[in-house]
Enzyme design. Structure first.
Site, PDB file in Angstrom:
ATOM      1  N   HIS A 116       0.825  -1.209   0.000  1.00 23.21           N
ATOM      2  CA  HIS A 116       0.000   0.000   0.000  1.00 23.21           C
ATOM      3  C   HIS A 116       0.863   1.264   0.000  1.00 23.21           C
ATOM      4  O   HIS A 116       1.849   1.345   0.725  1.00 23.21           O
ATOM      5  CB  HIS A 116      -0.896  -0.021   1.242  1.00 23.21           C
ATOM      6  CG  HIS A 116      -1.925   1.050   1.277  1.00 23.21           C
ATOM      7  ND1 HIS A 116      -1.988   1.984   2.284  1.00 23.21           N
ATOM      8  CD2 HIS A 116      -2.939   1.335   0.435  1.00 23.21           C
ATOM      9  CE1 HIS A 116      -3.008   2.801   2.070  1.00 23.21           C
ATOM     10  NE2 HIS A 116      -3.594   2.429   0.956  1.00 23.21           N
ATOM     11  N   ALA A 176     -10.718   8.856  -4.525  1.00 23.24           N
ATOM     12  CA  ALA A 176     -11.062   7.448  -4.703  1.00 23.24           C
ATOM     13  C   ALA A 176     -12.178   7.392  -5.733  1.00 23.24           C
ATOM     14  O   ALA A 176     -12.931   8.352  -5.916  1.00 23.24           O
ATOM     15  CB  ALA A 176     -11.533   6.851  -3.385  1.00 23.24           C
TER      16      ALA A 176
END
Length: 350
Positions: A116, A176
């Site tokens: 990540h 996002a």
């Protein structure tokens, strides 16, 4: 609790080193986590450290990775991160992309087999600070229902772009492709707060406000967000030869294994197009014109992307420091590396 920048960064760095991460990797990871938290992106700040520490301690992040670079063309290449901490690998890949773009005008750099990478706006801002324009895409594990579907297939799959101006401002956009990132829901959980009804759905596809009852996230703007999710997965997954779509590894399923994620960054030198000075001048004009526009009822001003984040940062330091949930501060200052709360959990850490 309010912490100074150095205090928060130092606590996070030390905790990840305690888990086993190399100092330079922990330093850069803590820097980006602090960058996020001070701008009001608490979901991508200190709340992430315990998870990273658990994965580091259990071997799911390579603490001394053999990072390799493969030049695939004059303007392209892939950096293989050997499942090292994503923040470090993405920083190095972005530095390489900046170097190539300055030399050849454009760079397309893939990052494969990484973990990540946090707030990807950090990496595009790196490019803007170097006088370049950039866009980056990053895949994530399945947790969003596709348009018309009933099961998660794509992740939050964020997109970021950034561009410099003729002054100290940088336009930095980071979103996002879901209505909200999972980290925001995680943050609400840590605060014991509810979520808006349009963020997520339960097992029956019904909207939920309890962050503990979330079964899947929803794409922005229905079919349009779904299309963007696919685009991100194509560029950062399929194109790089790493797992894609529903095959992307879960963040929490097995903390002892590498995640093999992918990310792509595209960097352009404005000098090769309209000219660097003209580009920066026009970007400044854009920001000024947006700010001078008459605001709609209920809005004080039209802000350029990234402006409010810098305002939140400046306000935090003017008021005594970065606000961090007391429980997180206690963890960062404590002796425990982690509390074994994430391994072999579902996609929402339940």
């Amino acid at each position: 609790m309010k912490l100074s920048r150095d205090e928060l960064k130092g606590l996070m760095k030390n905790k990840m080193m305690q888990a086993g991460l190399k100092e330079e990797h922990a330093e850069q990871t803590a820097e980006i986590l602090t960058w996020s938290h001070e701008r009001g992106y608490a979901s991508h700040g200190a709340v992430r450290v315990e998870y990273y520490s658990e994965r580091i301690a259990k071997g799911g992040i390579t603490n001394d990775p053999n990072i390799t670079w493969k030049q695939t063309g004059p303007c392209s290449g892939i950096m293989d991160g050997d499942n090292g901490i994503g923040y470090w690998v993405a920083t190095k890949a972005t530095e390489k992309a900046i170097e190539i773009a300055k030399e050849n005008g454009v760079a397309i750099v893939g990052m494969a087999n990484i973990s990540h990478t946090g707030s990807i706006g950090y990496y595009t801002e790196m490019c803007a600070k170097a006088g370049l324009a950039a866009i980056t895409f990053c895949q994530s594990d399945p947790m969003a229902v596709p348009y018309g579907g009933t099961e998660p297939y794509y992740g939050t799959n964020p997109i970021s772009f950034a561009a410099p101006t003729a002054d100290e401002r940088n336009v930095v956009f980071d979103m996002a492709t879901t209505v909200q990132a999972w980290g925001k829901i995680l943050d609400k959980r840590s605060q014991g707060a509810e979520i808006p009804a349009d963020w997520a759905v339960d097992e029956n596809g019904e909207p939920v406000t309890d962050p503990h009852k979330v079964n899947a996230l929803t794409p922005i703007a229905g079919a349009k967000g779904y299309g963007l999710m696919m685009m991100v997965d194509v560029f950062s997954g399929v194109l790089l030869g790493v797992p894609f779509g529903k095959h992307v590894s879960s963040m929490y399923h097995d903390c002892s294994k590498g995640r093999e994620l992918g990310q792509m960054i595209i960097v352009m030198d404005p000098e090769r197009f309209c000219g660097a000075e003209q580009f920066k001048k026009s970007m400044s004009q854009t920001c000024d014109e947006l700010g001078e526009m008459k605001a709609a009822p209920g809005y004080g001003k039209v802000y350029y992307p990234g402006e409010r984040a810098v305002m939140r940062r400046d306000k935090a330091y003017a008021s005594g420091g970065i606000e961090v949930v007391d429980e997180l501060v206690e963890y960062l200052k404590g002796d425990a590396v982690h509390f074994n709360r994430y391994d072999h959990k579902n996609r929402f850490a339940d």
